[in-house]
Design an enzyme around this catalytic site. Structure first.
Site, PDB file in Angstrom:
ATOM      1  N   LYS A   1      -3.390  -4.581   7.628  1.00 50.31           N
ATOM      2  CA  LYS A   1      -2.423  -4.172   8.651  1.00 50.31           C
ATOM      3  C   LYS A   1      -3.115  -3.686   9.919  1.00 50.31           C
ATOM      4  O   LYS A   1      -2.616  -3.908  11.037  1.00 50.31           O
ATOM      5  CB  LYS A   1      -1.518  -3.070   8.098  1.00 50.31           C
ATOM      6  CG  LYS A   1      -0.595  -3.500   6.970  1.00 50.31           C
ATOM      7  CD  LYS A   1       0.223  -2.319   6.486  1.00 50.31           C
ATOM      8  CE  LYS A   1       1.250  -2.704   5.434  1.00 50.31           C
ATOM      9  NZ  LYS A   1       0.640  -3.143   4.161  1.00 50.31           N
TER      10      LYS A   1
ATOM     11  N   MET B   1      -6.415  -5.394   0.949  1.00 52.35           N
ATOM     12  CA  MET B   1      -5.092  -4.787   0.813  1.00 52.35           C
ATOM     13  C   MET B   1      -4.539  -4.455   2.209  1.00 52.35           C
ATOM     14  O   MET B   1      -4.618  -5.264   3.107  1.00 52.35           O
ATOM     15  CB  MET B   1      -5.133  -3.546  -0.088  1.00 52.35           C
ATOM     16  CG  MET B   1      -5.816  -3.743  -1.407  1.00 52.35           C
ATOM     17  SD  MET B   1      -4.965  -4.912  -2.453  1.00 52.35           S
ATOM     18  CE  MET B   1      -5.997  -4.812  -3.917  1.00 52.35           C
ATOM     19  N   SER B   2      -4.026  -3.233   2.364  1.00 49.47           N
ATOM     20  CA  SER B   2      -3.350  -2.896   3.618  1.00 49.47           C
ATOM     21  C   SER B   2      -4.282  -2.520   4.755  1.00 49.47           C
ATOM     22  O   SER B   2      -3.815  -2.236   5.861  1.00 49.47           O
ATOM     23  CB  SER B   2      -2.327  -1.788   3.378  1.00 49.47           C
ATOM     24  OG  SER B   2      -1.248  -2.307   2.637  1.00 49.47           O
ATOM     25  N   VAL B   3      -5.582  -2.548   4.525  1.00 50.67           N
ATOM     26  CA  VAL B   3      -6.510  -2.541   5.656  1.00 50.67           C
ATOM     27  C   VAL B   3      -6.184  -3.726   6.565  1.00 50.67           C
ATOM     28  O   VAL B   3      -6.400  -3.690   7.777  1.00 50.67           O
ATOM     29  CB  VAL B   3      -7.969  -2.577   5.158  1.00 50.67           C
ATOM     30  CG1 VAL B   3      -8.946  -2.875   6.282  1.00 50.67           C
ATOM     31  CG2 VAL B   3      -8.328  -1.237   4.491  1.00 50.67           C
TER      32      VAL B   3
ATOM     33  N   SER C   1       0.776  -1.221   0.000  1.00 52.14           N
ATOM     34  CA  SER C   1       0.000   0.000   0.000  1.00 52.14           C
ATOM     35  C   SER C   1       0.808   1.273   0.000  1.00 52.14           C
ATOM     36  O   SER C   1       0.393   2.274   0.540  1.00 52.14           O
ATOM     37  CB  SER C   1      -0.955  -0.003   1.183  1.00 52.14           C
ATOM     38  OG  SER C   1      -0.314  -0.237   2.370  1.00 52.14           O
TER      39      SER C   1
END
Length: 433
Positions: free
Chosen positions: A152, A148-150, A9
């Site tokens: 994280k 995606m980087s959600v 991301s």
């Protein structure tokens, strides 16, 4: 399978001079994966480098499990928590002005923002009720989409939960949990520095650079085909052990790098003695009353991608966001996440460290436990992923917006000028009597 930029991301992909037509590039218009079997020129497969290129991603982001190995996140056997509907017809008419140079003096509506940012699904909660919900393209209410980087922010929340339980100590060296990394850039870092991404590690996510480490990370994790002559790392663990060089001092500045989330995910597995999928199921997914199982992309030895591999349905993303908004209390009434964990996240990190990263559209923001904190008058905070994935929590407006998308440009700088002011405008509209 789609290319690496589906799971990280901080892409540097340049914006096209003229944005592709959202209607002409839709799954319906182009017919990806239609037919039994689909025609050869409509196929999207793992070993096709074009599989991860827009507009194919408008199909693949909603069909990850069909193309790569995954690990299931069980929702549990209880009934799904309620998300009562209270639709409002005025949401689409809410107006805003884009940030920066995106639209000059142009005024847009929330409805106009949706296709311009290639939205696959969007849902607005106000006081726990669904006031707006729409799906487009390949996404449907029951179909998971890549976060995606959600991802994280889920990993950071799990770390904060284990710390609250006394099972993880953020103040200790990373090597307390991962002695394998003693000779890497993480050898003198603390767990807290990993959680807040203030790590000085030499690692680039510049997609314009074919030698950037992001490509090595992707091949090691199975996000790109390794090829018959591949001799590099063959798992996330093997790749992380190659990050020997430091780039700056730890704790000096915020530096967003996906590998930090992978290190934290490894720490979580060691601290809990559970897989990431099982830990997420136990600590969050079952407790918030998810209506569908989620799943992670995994590497060749079954290791989940903590940096960007989670897939969920949109309504369960909303349940997680609402749980955070309500101080950790899920829509089913259960205190699913400790209130102290939510308070620690919403306090945010150090804006001075964050400012050094140079995010022109995010002045005054910070980063804490892998959440992005605005420090605006509403106390809003976000989970963010490339191509337009987001959870936006506005405590003052008692609002949560969740969104899945397939924007042709990875970097959030191409979404933020429209989505951020649109979200804030909806919040202000919901607060009016």
């Amino acid at each position: 399978m789609f290319a690496v930029n589906t799971t990280t991301s901080c892409a540097q992909t340049p914006a096209p001079a003229t944005p592709p037509d959202p209607t002409a590039t839709s799954v319906g218009a182009l017919g990806w994966m239609k037919g039994f079997p689909p025609p050869p020129d409509r196929l999207i497969t793992f070993d096709d480098p074009a599989g991860g290129v827009f507009p194919r991603t408008r199909w693949s982001f909603s069909h990850v499990r069909e193309t790569v190995p995954t690990a299931n996140v069980w929702r549990g056997s209880s009934a799904a928590s309620p998300l009562p509907a209270a639709p409002r017809s005025d949401i689409e008419a809410v107006t805003f002005k884009p940030l920066g140079n995106a639209g000059s003096d142009e005024t847009l509506t929330f409805a106009q923002m949706i296709p311009r940012t290639y939205t696959d699904g969007i849902l607005v909660l106000h006081r726990g009720r669904v006031v707006y919900e729409r799906y487009f393209g390949a996404l449907t209410p029951e179909r998971p989409h890549i976060a995606m980087s959600v991802t994280k922010s889920f990993v950071g929340t799990l770390a904060a939960i284990l710390a609250d339980e006394g099972r993880l100590d953020p103040s200790v060296p990373v090597t307390r949990y991962l002695p394998e990394l003693k000779d890497t850039a993480y050898g003198d870092a603390t767990v807290r520095q990993v959680m807040d991404m203030t790590i000085g590690v030499h690692y680039s996510e510049n997609y314009a650079d074919p030698k950037a480490e992001i490509w090595d990370y992707a091949r090691a994790g199975g996000m790109l085909a390794q090829g018959p002559n591949y001799a590099g790392p063959k798992s996330f663990y093997e790749f992380l052990a190659t990050l020997k060089k430091k780039e700056g001092a730890h704790d000096a500045a915020f530096a967003y790098k996906t590998v930090n989330a992978e290190v934290l995910a490894w720490i979580l597995r060691r601290a809990s003695n559970r897989s990431l999928a099982d830990l997420l199921s136990e600590k969050i997914w079952r407790r918030i009353g998810a209506e569908q199982d989620a799943y992670f992309m995994v590497d060749r030895i079954g290791t989940e991608s903590g940096g960007g591999g989670l897939n969920t349905v949109l309504r369960d993303l909303a349940r997680f966001g609402e749980t955070m908004r309500d101080g950790g209390r899920a829509p089913n009434g259960l205190q699913a996440i400790p209130k102290a964990v939510v308070e620690d996240i919403t306090r945010g990190g150090d804006p001075a460290r964050f400012a050094k990263a140079g995010y022109a559209l995010l002045p005054g923001w910070s980063y804490r436990n892998m959440w992005w904190v605005t420090h605006n008058p509403h106390g809003a905070y976000m989970a963010r992923g490339i191509h337009g994935q987001s959870i936006y929590v506005d405590p003052k407006a008692e609002m949560v917006i969740v969104r899945y998308a397939a924007h042709p440009v990875a970097a959030n700088a191409d979404n933020d000028p429209l989505t951020l002011p649109a979200f804030q405008a909806v919040a202000e509209a919901l607060m009016r009597p």
